[in-house]
Design a protein around this motif. Structure first.
Motif, PDB file in Angstrom:
ATOM      1  N   ASN A  73     -28.808 -18.235 -59.615  1.00 24.23           N
ATOM      2  CA  ASN A  73     -30.124 -17.864 -59.092  1.00 24.23           C
ATOM      3  C   ASN A  73     -30.589 -18.899 -58.081  1.00 24.23           C
ATOM      4  O   ASN A  73     -30.096 -20.020 -58.056  1.00 24.23           O
ATOM      5  CB  ASN A  73     -31.158 -17.691 -60.206  1.00 24.23           C
ATOM      6  CG  ASN A  73     -31.338 -18.944 -61.011  1.00 24.23           C
ATOM      7  OD1 ASN A  73     -31.660 -20.002 -60.482  1.00 24.23           O
ATOM      8  ND2 ASN A  73     -31.099 -18.862 -62.318  1.00 24.23           N
ATOM      9  N   GLY A 105     -34.461 -20.109 -56.363  1.00 24.46           N
ATOM     10  CA  GLY A 105     -35.914 -19.971 -56.297  1.00 24.46           C
ATOM     11  C   GLY A 105     -36.438 -20.775 -55.118  1.00 24.46           C
ATOM     12  O   GLY A 105     -35.951 -21.879 -54.862  1.00 24.46           O
ATOM     13  N   GLN A 108     -43.724 -18.231 -55.298  1.00 30.93           N
ATOM     14  CA  GLN A 108     -42.338 -18.502 -55.647  1.00 30.93           C
ATOM     15  C   GLN A 108     -41.546 -17.200 -55.610  1.00 30.93           C
ATOM     16  O   GLN A 108     -41.946 -16.210 -56.220  1.00 30.93           O
ATOM     17  CB  GLN A 108     -42.241 -19.130 -57.043  1.00 30.93           C
ATOM     18  CG  GLN A 108     -42.747 -20.544 -57.101  1.00 30.93           C
ATOM     19  CD  GLN A 108     -41.955 -21.471 -56.198  1.00 30.93           C
ATOM     20  OE1 GLN A 108     -40.735 -21.460 -56.178  1.00 30.93           O
ATOM     21  NE2 GLN A 108     -42.660 -22.292 -55.438  1.00 30.93           N
ATOM     22  N   THR A 152     -37.700 -15.418 -56.206  1.00 25.30           N
ATOM     23  CA  THR A 152     -36.475 -15.653 -56.962  1.00 25.30           C
ATOM     24  C   THR A 152     -35.423 -14.633 -56.553  1.00 25.30           C
ATOM     25  O   THR A 152     -35.715 -13.444 -56.457  1.00 25.30           O
ATOM     26  CB  THR A 152     -36.726 -15.538 -58.478  1.00 25.30           C
ATOM     27  OG1 THR A 152     -37.739 -16.472 -58.842  1.00 25.30           O
ATOM     28  CG2 THR A 152     -35.472 -15.835 -59.273  1.00 25.30           C
ATOM     29  N   GLN A 182     -31.830 -13.353 -57.908  1.00 26.01           N
ATOM     30  CA  GLN A 182     -30.905 -13.408 -59.034  1.00 26.01           C
ATOM     31  C   GLN A 182     -29.482 -13.194 -58.543  1.00 26.01           C
ATOM     32  O   GLN A 182     -29.231 -12.363 -57.679  1.00 26.01           O
ATOM     33  CB  GLN A 182     -31.257 -12.334 -60.066  1.00 26.01           C
ATOM     34  CG  GLN A 182     -32.597 -12.559 -60.748  1.00 26.01           C
ATOM     35  CD  GLN A 182     -32.648 -13.859 -61.540  1.00 26.01           C
ATOM     36  OE1 GLN A 182     -31.677 -14.281 -62.174  1.00 26.01           O
ATOM     37  NE2 GLN A 182     -33.787 -14.527 -61.482  1.00 26.01           N
TER      38      GLN A 182
END
Length: 129
Positions: free
Chosen positions: A46, A48, A62, A64, A66
């Motif tokens: 991942n 971020g 934020q 993210t 994956q």
């Protein structure tokens, strides 16, 4: 005459409310590039990173991603002036990662290497206001 006065008051209040909701009225922001690299390719579990979706507000969100995500990884974003640009990435295996934060895709603002194979890496830099 009364209608014009009321309309003028409504327009003025609406304009003032718009200014109050705007925490960065000049829109001063930084063009940031996040990069994550590792030896011999590999993948990330991942990633971020910080991003300002609206350059006229001091809000940083934020994001993210994956994995698996291929290495090298790169993302261009905007971060409002005076806020923190940040990236964190975790490898899927024994990959040793390096991250960088670049201004305008060229000037290095931050660089870090993971503590070892399989460990996450993080870079942060508070942008000048």
């Amino acid at each position: 005459m009364k209608i014009e006065a009321v309309l003028g008051t409504v327009v003025l209040c609406g304009a003032l409310a718009g200014v109050a909701a705007c925490s960065n009225p000049t829109g001063k922001s930084w063009a940031i590039t996040y990069e994550v690299t590792g030896q011999n390719g590999g993948t990330l579990a991942n990633v971020g990173y910080a991003n300002s979706p609206d350059r006229y507000n001091d809000e940083v969100k934020q994001q993210t991603v994956q994995g698996p995500v291929g290495v090298p990884w790169k993302q261009d974003v905007v971060v409002t002036a005076g806020q923190q640009a940040a990236i964190t990435a975790t490898p899927t295996g024994a990959l040793t990662l390096t991250c960088r934060i670049l201004l305008d895709g060229e000037r290095e603002l931050a660089r870090a290497s993971a503590a070892g194979p399989g460990k996450p890496v993080s870079c942060t830099k508070t942008t000048d206001s």
